[in-house]
Design a protein around this motif. Structure first.
Motif, PDB file in Angstrom:
ATOM      1  N   THR A 127      30.968  75.708  -8.261  1.00  0.00           N
ATOM      2  CA  THR A 127      31.301  76.951  -7.160  1.00  0.00           C
ATOM      3  C   THR A 127      32.762  77.337  -6.841  1.00  0.00           C
ATOM      4  N   SER A 174      29.732  79.643 -13.699  1.00  0.00           N
ATOM      5  CA  SER A 174      29.403  78.051 -12.852  1.00  0.00           C
ATOM      6  C   SER A 174      29.866  78.853 -11.753  1.00  0.00           C
ATOM      7  N   LEU A 225      34.626  84.775 -11.634  1.00  0.00           N
ATOM      8  CA  LEU A 225      33.189  85.128 -11.677  1.00  0.00           C
ATOM      9  C   LEU A 225      32.877  85.323 -12.925  1.00  0.00           C
ATOM     10  N   THR A 232      20.686  79.162  -5.812  1.00  0.00           N
ATOM     11  CA  THR A 232      21.307  79.625  -4.794  1.00  0.00           C
ATOM     12  C   THR A 232      21.278  79.224  -3.342  1.00  0.00           C
ATOM     13  N   ASP A 284      31.898  81.703  -3.223  1.00  0.00           N
ATOM     14  CA  ASP A 284      30.014  81.972  -4.097  1.00  0.00           C
ATOM     15  C   ASP A 284      28.749  80.872  -3.414  1.00  0.00           C
ATOM     16  N   THR A 285      27.522  81.554  -4.169  1.00  0.00           N
ATOM     17  CA  THR A 285      26.698  80.925  -3.474  1.00  0.00           C
ATOM     18  C   THR A 285      25.680  80.043  -4.721  1.00  0.00           C
ATOM     19  N   ARG A 286      26.882  79.681  -5.728  1.00  0.00           N
ATOM     20  CA  ARG A 286      25.443  79.483  -6.986  1.00  0.00           C
ATOM     21  C   ARG A 286      25.836  77.882  -7.073  1.00  0.00           C
ATOM     22  N   THR A 287      24.424  77.613  -7.535  1.00  0.00           N
ATOM     23  CA  THR A 287      24.350  75.913  -8.177  1.00  0.00           C
ATOM     24  C   THR A 287      23.687  76.003  -9.536  1.00  0.00           C
ATOM     25  N   ASN A 288      24.647  75.370 -10.207  1.00  0.00           N
ATOM     26  CA  ASN A 288      24.050  75.059 -11.575  1.00  0.00           C
ATOM     27  C   ASN A 288      23.950  73.856 -11.955  1.00  0.00           C
ATOM     28  N   ILE A 334      19.476  77.337 -12.417  1.00  0.00           N
ATOM     29  CA  ILE A 334      20.613  78.099 -11.300  1.00  0.00           C
ATOM     30  C   ILE A 334      20.022  78.654 -10.578  1.00  0.00           C
ATOM     31  N   LYS A 370      24.682  91.556  -6.057  1.00  0.00           N
ATOM     32  CA  LYS A 370      25.603  91.625  -7.460  1.00  0.00           C
ATOM     33  C   LYS A 370      24.981  93.192  -6.934  1.00  0.00           C
ATOM     34  N   GLY A 415      29.336  82.515  -8.754  1.00  0.00           N
ATOM     35  CA  GLY A 415      28.038  83.702  -9.255  1.00  0.00           C
ATOM     36  C   GLY A 415      27.447  84.517  -7.944  1.00  0.00           C
TER      37      GLY A 415
END
Length: 241
Positions: A2, A191, A186, A30, A18-22, A28, A216, A193
């Motif tokens: 993040t 990683s 971004l 959120t 951000d809110t992405r967890t990869n 992937i 987005k 997003g």
């Protein structure tokens, strides 16, 4: 992974995550990384999180439980703590305890349990302060020399902040700098997003002044990103060796 960033300025604070967890290219998800605890007019505390999701979620859950506990005290609840320094200590101790608990369970799998947090806010009559809490529970504080703090994938978004951020800049310009810092990240790191969470806290308001979720397809963010790309290309062509 993040990217989270916080700015502490003369006019107040701007916070962005951000809110992405990869967990791999095919896994992937959120998850919210910004948590706001508010007693309007009396106290506002923001916590941004990065790193092991199990550690950060458990830490936030324990912080919420401590707030709701009927026997909560100024030593256990961030909403009763007498200073923002004490808030940072409570968050740091909780994070360290959770990490140690999960470490013992995850030792054989060799999965990283590192996590860090940005803790920021103000109580009525107190100073507005911002801290970076490390995985071990210790922390550093934002100062006039370093008015912004970052956690997660911060290297791509740092150059613009180094060049433009000043304590006396307006909250509007601060939001622009933060969003361009995020845009750079971004573009360079998968990683990190969308969507994004943005919060503005004006000094001495002790409440959230503005809060947005930027999706987005947000037209304003897309326009800003395009203008920034064009400005960089234009600047590049004007530079001579």
């Amino acid at each position: 992974m993040t990217y989270c960033v916080g700015l502490l300025l003369n006019e107040g604070m701007v916070l962005l995550s951000d809110t992405r967890t990869n967990a791999g290219l095919d896994n992937i998800a959120t998850y919210r990384k910004m948590f706001l605890f508010e007693d309007p007019g009396e106290r506002i505390i923001a916590i941004l999180t990065a790193g092991s999701l199990s550690v950060t979620q458990t830490t936030i859950a324990r912080i919420r439980e401590a707030i709701d506990d009927n026997e909560a005290t100024s030593e256990s609840s961030i909403m009763l703590a007498p200073t923002m320094l004490k808030v940072a200590e409570i968050v740091g101790n909780t994070l360290s305890t959770v990490r140690n608990d999960i470490d013992s369970k995850m030792e054989a799998s060799k999965v990283s349990t590192a996590a860090s947090m940005i803790v920021a806010g103000q109580r009525r009559g107190g100073a507005m302060r911002m801290f970076l809490v490390y995985p071990e529970g210790n922390f550093i504080e934002s100062t006039e020399d370093t008015p912004f703090l970052q956690i997660g994938e911060h290297k791509y978004g740092k150059p613009i902040l180094d060049r433009v951020v000043r304590m006396d800049m307006s909250l509007e310009d601060a939001q622009k700098a933060m969003l361009l810092s995020m845009d750079s990240t971004l573009r360079s790191n998968l990683s990190v997003g969308m969507p994004l969470d943005l919060a503005v806290i004006r000094r001495d308001d002790c409440r959230v002044s503005e809060r947005r979720r930027i999706e987005k397809n947000d037209p304003d963010f897309a326009r800003m990103s395009q203008m920034w790309s064009e400005a960089l290309r234009d600047g590049f062509t004007k530079i001579t060796l």
